[in-house]
Structure formats: structure tokens, C-alpha cells
Motif scaffolding. Sequence first.
Motif, PDB file in Angstrom:
ATOM      1  N   ASP A 107       0.941  -1.289  -0.076  1.00  0.00           N
ATOM      2  CA  ASP A 107       0.017   0.091  -0.060  1.00  0.00           C
ATOM      3  C   ASP A 107       0.873   1.217  -0.152  1.00  0.00           C
ATOM      4  O   ASP A 107       1.645   1.314   0.921  1.00  0.00           O
ATOM      5  N   PRO A 108       0.925   2.013  -0.932  1.00  0.00           N
ATOM      6  CA  PRO A 108       1.820   3.318  -1.032  1.00  0.00           C
ATOM      7  C   PRO A 108       1.896   4.152   0.009  1.00  0.00           C
ATOM      8  O   PRO A 108       2.896   4.593   0.248  1.00  0.00           O
ATOM      9  N   VAL A 109       0.717   4.129   0.754  1.00  0.00           N
ATOM     10  CA  VAL A 109       0.718   5.007   2.070  1.00  0.00           C
ATOM     11  C   VAL A 109       1.977   4.523   2.945  1.00  0.00           C
ATOM     12  O   VAL A 109       2.192   5.322   3.941  1.00  0.00           O
ATOM     13  N   PHE A 154      -6.159   0.763  -7.626  1.00  0.00           N
ATOM     14  CA  PHE A 154      -6.223   2.151  -7.929  1.00  0.00           C
ATOM     15  C   PHE A 154      -6.961   3.053  -7.171  1.00  0.00           C
ATOM     16  O   PHE A 154      -6.876   4.133  -6.977  1.00  0.00           O
ATOM     17  N   ASN A 155      -8.255   2.301  -6.882  1.00  0.00           N
ATOM     18  CA  ASN A 155      -9.239   3.068  -6.390  1.00  0.00           C
ATOM     19  C   ASN A 155      -8.981   2.725  -4.522  1.00  0.00           C
ATOM     20  O   ASN A 155      -9.284   4.028  -3.777  1.00  0.00           O
ATOM     21  N   PHE A 156      -8.690   1.819  -4.385  1.00  0.00           N
ATOM     22  CA  PHE A 156      -8.252   1.296  -2.973  1.00  0.00           C
ATOM     23  C   PHE A 156      -6.875   1.468  -2.590  1.00  0.00           C
ATOM     24  O   PHE A 156      -6.428   1.349  -1.364  1.00  0.00           O
ATOM     25  N   SER A 157      -5.866   1.437  -3.335  1.00  0.00           N
ATOM     26  CA  SER A 157      -4.687   1.497  -3.245  1.00  0.00           C
ATOM     27  C   SER A 157      -3.867   0.397  -2.771  1.00  0.00           C
ATOM     28  O   SER A 157      -3.093   0.257  -2.132  1.00  0.00           O
ATOM     29  N   ASP A 158      -5.040  -0.794  -2.846  1.00  0.00           N
ATOM     30  CA  ASP A 158      -4.254  -1.965  -2.208  1.00  0.00           C
ATOM     31  C   ASP A 158      -3.533  -2.813  -3.200  1.00  0.00           C
ATOM     32  O   ASP A 158      -3.896  -3.801  -4.017  1.00  0.00           O
ATOM     33  N   TRP A 159      -2.242  -2.319  -3.497  1.00  0.00           N
ATOM     34  CA  TRP A 159      -1.576  -2.850  -4.721  1.00  0.00           C
ATOM     35  C   TRP A 159      -1.329  -4.309  -4.305  1.00  0.00           C
ATOM     36  O   TRP A 159      -1.041  -5.140  -5.273  1.00  0.00           O
ATOM     37  N   SER A 214       3.656   8.969  -2.571  1.00  0.00           N
ATOM     38  CA  SER A 214       3.900   7.828  -1.743  1.00  0.00           C
ATOM     39  C   SER A 214       5.542   7.561  -1.793  1.00  0.00           C
ATOM     40  O   SER A 214       6.117   7.246  -0.924  1.00  0.00           O
ATOM     41  N   TRP A 218       2.559  14.398   3.686  1.00  0.00           N
ATOM     42  CA  TRP A 218       2.984  14.347   2.373  1.00  0.00           C
ATOM     43  C   TRP A 218       3.028  15.802   1.827  1.00  0.00           C
ATOM     44  O   TRP A 218       3.531  16.043   0.449  1.00  0.00           O
TER      45      TRP A 218
END
Lengths: 317, 441
Positions: free
Chosen positions: A64-66, A280-285, B85, B109
Motif C-alpha cells: 500500500d503506497p501510504v 487504484f481506487n483503494f490503493s491495495d496494490w 508515496s 506528504w
Amino acid sequence: MAFERASFRRLSFARRGTLPATARWRRQQARAFALGLAPALLVLAAITIGPTLYLILTSLTPADPVHPHSLADFSHPLGNYRTLLGDGEFINSLWVQAKLSVVTVVLQLAIGLGVALLLNARSRFLEAVRTAFMVPMVLPPIVVAIVWKIIFTPDISPLHRALADIGLPVHSLIANPDLALWAIAVADTWEWFPFTMLMVLAALQMVPGEPIDAARIDGAGRLAMFRYILLPYIRPTLVVAGLFRLIDSIKAFPLIYVLTNGGPGTVTEVTNYYAFVESFNFSDWGYGSAIATLMVAGVLLLSWLVGRLDAGEALDE
Amino acid sequence: MRRRRFLATSAAAAGSLLLLPGRAPAQGGAKPLAGTTLNVSCWSHPYAKLLTLFIPQFEQETGAKVNYETPSFPIYNQRIDIELSTGGSAYDVLNVTFIYIGRWIEAGWFVPLDGYLKDPNKTPVDWGPGDFLKGLTVAFEDKAGKFYAIPWTGDIYMAGAARYDIFTQAGATMPDNFDALLATMKAINKKDGVPAFLAENHYGWSFIPFLQGFGGNVFKNPPDDLMPVLDTPEAIAAADYFSNLVRTYGPDGAISYTYEMVVSALKAGRANYSPNGQIFLVQMGAPDSKVAHTCNFSICPAGPKGRFPGVATHGWGIPVGSRKKDAAWQFIRWAMSKPVLEQMIARGYSSITRRSLIESPEFKGKMTINGHDIAKIYVDTVAYGTQGYMKYRTVPVYPQVDKQIDIAIQNIASQQMSAKAAMQLAQQNSLQQLKRAGVNL
């Protein structure tokens, strides 16, 4: 006898003299081929194998990018896959995908084959018609999707208006849960049957004239001619075209994105679209990558099965 | 002494010129940002596109070179989410997207702008930081009260009628509450062949004022308690009410209408009443609109539990990775300065965030459509935003629940499920999604 012995000796000598040279030549040739291919193979590896490996690795993480640390968190490598097994929306998307793929591939093969048979003759008019049939295939997919969005929106659709004018009003297809997937299949078939048509036409034009003439002399009808002469010739082409379309149907995206967004509800949510939403909507890569990895595996498996089926049939013949 | 005072005053004037947006003269022959390249990105909102016309002014006045891009909304968000990110330095000025506020700001960020706003050397007092509507700026504050973006738009949820003449013929007025809305839709539906009701199919936005009006909510107490509450009796009643409006009084295929389609249908008079964003509804007054002389507007109707019109905003911020933060601030200050916004008003921009400009005769004139004062509806609606009911929308995991709300309303409106079953499914799926996203429920 003496002559034969002398000839044999000459032949042996010739072989002793020429074989090592041939082998050397072949080795050099193989090396040259390998060197020539190397740049292309390297590029191929960089743009396909590399990202695929990255995809697989990402699917083993909760990326997750966060949370940048999650990109390298392999503590539960099969976590995403375990979750997928119990994810009703994912399983539903597989089922939707299967229905869409079967319907579109069958329709595209049938219509492509039918149109190719109709256009398989030499005339300027037919050449022009063939070119016209190619138009949907060369349009950008997003344009195709917008065209069909207009066609499927009753209050601006020329089709709906025409049907209403002749007393056959039709309600919105893309808002109807029973028909929305069929509507997408129709749009997809319109876009891609020319591909099948083109391949079959090329195959039909390679069919030699002699067996056709012979069948005609024997009094074969059109159906028999197709069944026993043309079909065996074009079957490998149909298999390849079907495989291409099957793989492409699994990648279906623009039509669904523009026409239905996976709805109404989830009746048109195919696996590819579901992976997009998760990634892409939930950022659950990580989860999206797991879905994509399963899709890649599925496509490879399908290709292998169809390849074996084709090879088996070729051997039988 | 007099000479000294004269010199001091002159120096101060020259200094303030340097600080004034659009008035930066050459420093010793050089422009203040000569040689600086700023990379700026915003999604393709009308404001962002309009700004393209004025950027050469900034470049000419400061000497900066601005690389400016305006991709579509989803592309922008995906691209910038990845960029932020990774802590990259590719961008100097970015739009802080409303629905990503929780995610992007809480992750650290973006740079707090308080330092720039409070420093008179960086922001002259007459630039007016306090001039921006409080209902919008509050969205860009974190829990500690730090401020991260200058709002360039206020997207408010209001109501518009394309064919108010049909209302009048039916003896109806713009409905002020949900009961009146239903009665009015019944009275005007299909009159002159026009369907009565149309809402955009992003129900995670268009349905929420109804959900909250019935006393329901998306989460229990956002942002602190993110337990979804989609299966409460209030939420089910709201979903039933709203889906009925969409299905019974909407055009054929209403659930497939995106916001562009809604605008197009309203402008052509193919649909009548729509709760929607003001940026879209005001287009009914455009020269190419067939309903410019029949349209009417009102504040969003109230439900049994109150009025909760959607209020969203987007703002300019500086990503932490930028290596030209001071220059980036100069760009933001210029882009949100009164002179630039006045030029935008002159070109028809309707989503102004400065109170002084909203109350100006120029803006009032532009925002009076068919005799109706949209500016007043706008300011009144933004004031509701200070109550904090929009917090649901800025939490990082809202997209997950947003999707489930879309699915639920579609399931009900297309009669695949009852309101109760659809909302229970939405609740169940939201719980699964949130758990997977690591939300502590």
C-alpha cells in the motif's frame, strides 16, 4: 562391384571432408543468431519478464503506497491469495468474466467466420466492404466505448429512437441487470469480429483450388464443401483467432469502465476491472497484484491448453 | 530626515511590489524566479483549465518557467498518489484532492502553509488569507490545526430545475424538504415528456445528503470511529427513498447517467430536477442551454433530521518532496490572488472561494441565472460545511465504502435487491474491505 566400392570411398571421403565444416558453420550460425537475438531478448525480458516478476513479488506483500514498508513486507506471503479464496466479489468477477469471454469469443468467431465466407471473393466492391468492416477494430477502444454509450442511452440513442418510432421501444440495456453483460458483449463483438474475419479471410485465400474443384466435380453442396474442405484448412486459424480473442476478452476494460462501471450492482464487474478498483481506487496494490497474477496464470494455462488441443488435433490428422 | 524617510518609504513600496502577486519587478535587472522551473499539476477542473490562460502572465512577471498539466480526475489522483508515496520531487505545486485529504495530509506528504501565511515577507497582509470561506478552509486543517492547502473551488451540492415552467404549471415550487420533493416529483413527472428526477450515478456523493437527512451516516463517527453504519434503519429508509426517486422519476437507464450526462440532459431539457454540484447546475444558464430561461435553483432539500448538503473543496498545496517550496508558494499566492480570480470571474468561473469576490457585484452579476441568486445559495451551503458532517468523505478508506454505496443503490434501483438486503450487503462488504485495509474496527 569395384565401381560401387570406389564410389563409396569417394562418398566417405567427401563426408569426412565436409561434415566438420558444416558443423562449424552451424555453430557459427547459431552463435550469430544468438548474438542477433540477444538485444531483443534483453528488451523483452526488461519489459515483460521483469514487470511480471515484480507483479508476483508485490502479490506476496500487503503493498500500500501510504505505508512504504509494506512494499517489502513478506511476512504473510500467501495472505492475499488466502483472502481471495473467501472474497465473494472476486469469485463473482470470475464468473462474470467467464460468461463474457465465452459469449464474446463464440460470437466473434461465428460472425467473423460468416462474414469472411461472404467476402471471400475477388472484387473491388468486396475489397471496399472488407475495409469498411475494419473500421471498428482500428478505432481507439475508448472511442468505441463512447459510441456504444450513446447507442445504449435511450434518450439520445438513434437506435432506441428508431425502435420506438416503429413501435418497438426498448428500455436501457446497460441499466438492466439481465441484459447489461449482453450489451457489453455486443459492443465488444462489434469492435473485434473484424479481427477474426481478417484472419479467416487470409486463411481462406490460402486454400488451394484443386480440392475445391474436385469436390465441385463430385457434386458437393456448399455445406459439404465448407464442412469437409474449407473447415479443415482454416481450423488452425480459427483456434489461433479464438485464443487471441479469449486472451483479449480477459483484458476487457474500456467498455466496462465507460458503459457500466461494473454495474448495475456487480453484474458486469469482470476480474480485470475488480483488480483495477482494488489497486487504484483503494490503493491495495498487493491484493490487486494477487488478482492480476492469477489472471496471468489463467491466461497462460488457457494458452497451453488450447495449444495442446490444437497440436493433438494436428497429430490426429 | 525627510530624505531618509522618503528613501525608506520608497524601499518599502518596492519591497511590497515584489511581494504583490503579479507585480514582481526585476531585481537588479533579473526577475525574481528567473531560471526556476516549477512543475504544477491539477486535475482537469474548469478552474484548472482556465488557469492555463493566465500562467504566461506569471511566467512573464516572475521569470519562472511553469510546466503545467491537467490530466483527468482519476488519472491525476492515481499518478499523484504514487508520486507522493515515493516522496518524489517531480512536482512543486499540486492540487490536494478533497477525497484524498485524509490520506495525503495525514501521511505528511504536504507542507503546512502556516509559515508562509503568517510571514509578511512571504505573504503580504492585504493578500487576505482570512478572505477564503471558512467552510472550505476547514477541510485542509489537521487535528493540530495546521493548514495545508489554499482552496480554489467550493463544490457544493444544491438543487436545480431545468423546466421550472412545468413546476409552475403543476402548482409546485422548488422543494425544501424530502416530503415536498417526493410530492413534487409525483406532480411533475413525465409532464411535457420530461422525467422529473435525475442524479449522477456516483451515489457515494449524490446519495449522502439523503442518507444524512434521514439521520444515517456512512461511518459511526469519522474520522475517529470508522465503523460503517450502512445497515441502520435510517440508512435503509434513505436508500429506499432515494432509489425510488431514481427508478420511478428518472429517465430510462437513470443509473447509467454520469455527471456529464446529467448536465447534458438538464441543458437539453431532457430531465427536470436534479440535486447536483453547483459547477454543473449553473451550466443550465449557459448560452448553449435550451433551459436558460426556464431554470431555477435552490438549496439542497432537508430531511427529517436536518439539511446536509455536500460541500467539497480542492486546494493548492506544496508536496514535501519539492525542492522549490518558496517559488511554489509564490505560484499559489499568485494563482489565488484577487486579480487572477477576478479575471477568471470575467471569464465565467463560478466556484470562487474568496468571500470578498463572491460578494462583489461582478460575481453576483455572473451568478444570477434566470433571475436566481446562485452566489447566495453557494455561500449559505458552504456555511453548512463548517458543521463537520463531511468528515466521512476525507478519511483515507472512504473509496472502499463509496464503491459499496454505489453498488447498493444500483442494486435497489435496478430491483435486484430490496433496500434492506442491499444495504446489509454493503455493510458486510464494507466491513471486509476496511478490515483488509487495516482499519481498527
